[in-house]
Design an enzyme around this catalytic site. Structure first.
Site, short mmCIF file in Angstrom:
data_model
loop_
_atom_site.label_atom_id
_atom_site.label_comp_id
_atom_site.label_asym_id
_atom_site.label_seq_id
_atom_site.Cartn_x
_atom_site.Cartn_y
_atom_site.Cartn_z
N LYS A 71 -11.57 -29.25 -9.42
CA LYS A 71 -11.30 -30.63 -9.44
C LYS A 71 -9.92 -30.91 -8.77
O LYS A 71 -8.73 -30.54 -9.27
CB LYS A 71 -11.26 -31.24 -10.94
CG LYS A 71 -11.89 -32.72 -10.93
CD LYS A 71 -12.00 -33.17 -12.48
CE LYS A 71 -12.93 -34.38 -12.45
NZ LYS A 71 -13.55 -34.92 -13.80
N THR B 123 -23.97 -36.42 -8.41
CA THR B 123 -22.83 -35.70 -8.58
C THR B 123 -23.19 -34.29 -8.31
O THR B 123 -24.12 -33.73 -8.44
CB THR B 123 -22.68 -35.84 -10.53
OG1 THR B 123 -21.64 -34.85 -10.61
CG2 THR B 123 -23.94 -35.45 -10.94
N GLU C 175 -22.38 -38.60 -15.26
CA GLU C 175 -23.66 -38.79 -15.82
C GLU C 175 -23.51 -39.77 -17.19
O GLU C 175 -24.35 -39.83 -17.92
CB GLU C 175 -23.87 -37.33 -16.46
CG GLU C 175 -24.45 -36.43 -15.37
CD GLU C 175 -23.37 -35.42 -14.60
OE1 GLU C 175 -23.82 -34.53 -13.99
OE2 GLU C 175 -22.24 -35.90 -14.70
N TRP D 116 -14.77 -33.43 -7.00
CA TRP D 116 -15.13 -31.96 -7.11
C TRP D 116 -15.22 -31.22 -6.03
O TRP D 116 -15.56 -31.88 -4.80
CB TRP D 116 -16.52 -32.09 -8.07
CG TRP D 116 -16.63 -32.60 -9.41
CD1 TRP D 116 -16.82 -33.81 -9.79
CD2 TRP D 116 -15.86 -31.96 -10.36
NE1 TRP D 116 -16.95 -33.72 -11.14
CE2 TRP D 116 -16.22 -32.67 -11.60
CE3 TRP D 116 -15.36 -30.67 -10.80
CZ2 TRP D 116 -15.91 -32.32 -12.85
CZ3 TRP D 116 -15.12 -30.34 -12.04
CH2 TRP D 116 -15.39 -31.13 -13.15
#
Length: 543
Positions: A440, A186, A331, A445
């Protein structure tokens, strides 16, 4: 005193074993990269997943080794999900939409030994192949008839040839359920992407919660179309929750336009789907333009970015499809909250019911959530105040791969999400802002810092800042704000041409604005809050 229960490990291989034994003929349908529709059942998938495992062992893959995939949602990718993790190796799904330098960094940081790649994504690997330090084999996920030639990668392996002739009789090994199962990276606002290393235990618990009644209520009468990519947070767990629930799976491959998605929804009688708002906007527009209705759909899970009220309303009024909005993060595996209707709420008038769905939902069981101030003090959950959202639970990260990003991990296992929200008395979460400056766009992202750093290399640029500006289709798109060097004549076209090829194409700013000075705080940091306020009502030319 401890309970007298058996301590059997929760392992991902148990899912495909159970599906093959209990639902052997339930279909997995794929629009293949090569073109035709492919069909088979869980029993067939089970054998081929074991053939994959046997092939991997033949290539020297062992417990803990990382195996990368750069692939769409297909039956072959499904087989890799179980074949890799089933032998204790780590499934590392790589997002093909990332900039080349990030793809190379991720593969090297993970120390991938093998990369499996879909036919039309091979150029992604070819573009970074010379930078890969640990990869020993590249496997193209196709058959011999469709194998491409590559002048950049020697000794390409063919997926179907690799598993052909393997018996598919392997007995899955047993190991600790806390063993790593899969890996997703990420990106944050600064620095390189960070690795989230899921375990068999976390994945199994997360998947069971996804399938549960209060969440998605998946059962053998469910047909699931996961539009959310399998390279993004394990397709939100649907690839695991579907098989052990006996659900039919429909994989869309890489064709996600409104017409292609509708065709699968209609022909396969899909009842549940999941994806980001941009995909559903295209689908709704296609249906309206062609005067067709989603004939079997009952519910759609939408996440990745905020769901517009108008979209919720259109789904229900035009198609009688209920929207469930979800919020989470890579996450978090990623499930954190989901809009669910408590007793009596489904019978509310449309406006009140849609207003519930327009929030980010209520926490699901297993995800603890609270808000804190900047000093770490707990804030009330009465909807009166916004704070920093922190979470913890059995499927939530406790550390990044190789110790990156330590500042996000607080005492007592609380994880700092980077989102700012308020929590209402009924548990509903309303995201009010982001503490991060990433943008976003369409559920993916975009790093403002990376864009700024790239723009600063353009001749004539004195300073650059990037902020997200509202967009009706993509939720947000990047606006590049520039201060020119004295007497410089750099233009919008100059900047966009300069950035082209230096960042992922979909990261390119939708517009460039030139100003005399960028506001700074006392420590020298750019005050993006001021920039956002200044451009609050700005309309992008693409909007």
């Amino acid at each position: 005193m401890l309970g007298l229960m058996q301590d059997r490990p929760l392992l991902i291989s148990q899912i495909i074993d159970f599906a093959a034994a209990s639902y052997p003929d339930v279909e997995i349908v794929t629009r293949t990269v090569e073109g035709p529709i492919h069909r088979y059942g869980y029993k067939d998938a089970h054998k081929r997943a074991k053939q994959v495992a046997e092939a991997l062992q033949g290539l020297g893959i062992k417990l803990g080794d990382r195996v990368g995939t750069i692939a769409w949602n297909t039956y072959r990718h499904f087989e890799l999900y179980f074949g890799i993790s089933g032998i204790g190796a780590v499934l590392h799904t790589i997002n093909p939409r990332l900039a080349p330098e990030h793809v190379a960094y991720i593969a090297n940081h993970a120390e991938d030994q093998i990369i499996f790649v879909d036919l039309n994504l091979l150029p992604v690997v070819e573009g970074v192949y010379e930078q890969l330090k640990t990869v020993k084999h590249i496997v193209v996920m196709t058959d011999r008839a469709h194998m491409p030639a590559s002048s950049k990668i020697p000794n390409l392996l063919c997926y179907e040839e690799l598993i052909a002739g393997k018996p598919g009789t392997l007995t899955w090994p047993e190991f600790d359920e806390k063993t790593a199962s899969s890996l997703c990276y990420t990106s944050g606002t600064t620095g390189n992407p960070k690795g989230v290393l899921y375990s068999h235990r976390s994945t199994m618990i997360h998947s069971m919660m996804m399938a549960s009644g209060p969440v998605l209520a998946i059962d053998p009468d469910t047909t699931i179309l996961p539009v959310v990519p399998m390279f993004h947070a394990n397709a939100w767990g649907l690839v695991y929750a579907g098989p052990f629930s006996g659900a039919k799976l429909v994989f869309p491959g890489f064709k996600l336009d409104g017409g292609s998605v509708y065709e699968l929804l209609d022909k396969e009688q899909v009842t549940l789907s999941a994806g980001v708002p941009t995909v559903w906007l295209a689908l709704l527009d296609y249906c309206a333009q062609n005067k067709v209705k989603m004939s079997a759909m009952k519910r759609t899970l939408i996440g990745g970015s905020a769901v517009p009220y108008a979209m919720i309303e259109r789904f229900w009024k035009e198609h009688e499809v209920e929207v469930a909005q979800g919020w989470g993060m890579t996450e978090m595996s990623p499930l954190g909250t989901l809009t669910r209707f408590n007793r009596g709420e489904r019978d509310l008038p449309d406006a009140e019911r849609f207003a519930i769905t327009a929030k980010q939902g209520r926490p699901v069981f297993g995800c603890e959530m609270k808000i804190i101030d900047d000093a770490g003090n707990d804030l009330p959950k009465d909807g009166s105040v916004s704070g920093n959202m922190v979470v913890r639970g059995p499927w939530i990260v406790k550390g990044y791969m190789k110790g990156d990003g330590k500042s996000q991990f607080l005492k007592d296992d609380w994880f700092m999400t980077g989102d700012v929200c308020k929590i209402e008395p009924d548990g509903s979460v309303v995201i009010t802002d982001r503490s991060k400056d990433v943008i976003k766009s369409g559920g993916e992202w975009i790093s403002s810092i990376d864009l700024e750093n790239a723009a600063m290399g353009c001749p004539g640029v004195a300073e650059a800042a990037v902020i997200g500006v509202r967009h009706p289709k993509w939720d947000e798109r990047p606006l590049l704000v520039i201060v020119r060097r004295p007497e410089a004549n750099v233009t919008k076209d100059d900047l966009l041409n300069y950035l082209n090829g230096k960042v992922a194409k979909w990261w390119l700013p939708d517009d460039v604005q030139f100003i005399d000075a960028i506001p700074h705080g006392a420590t020298g940091k750019i005050l993006k809050t001021e920039l956002r306020k200044r451009f609050e009502d700005y309309k992008l030319p693409t909007a």
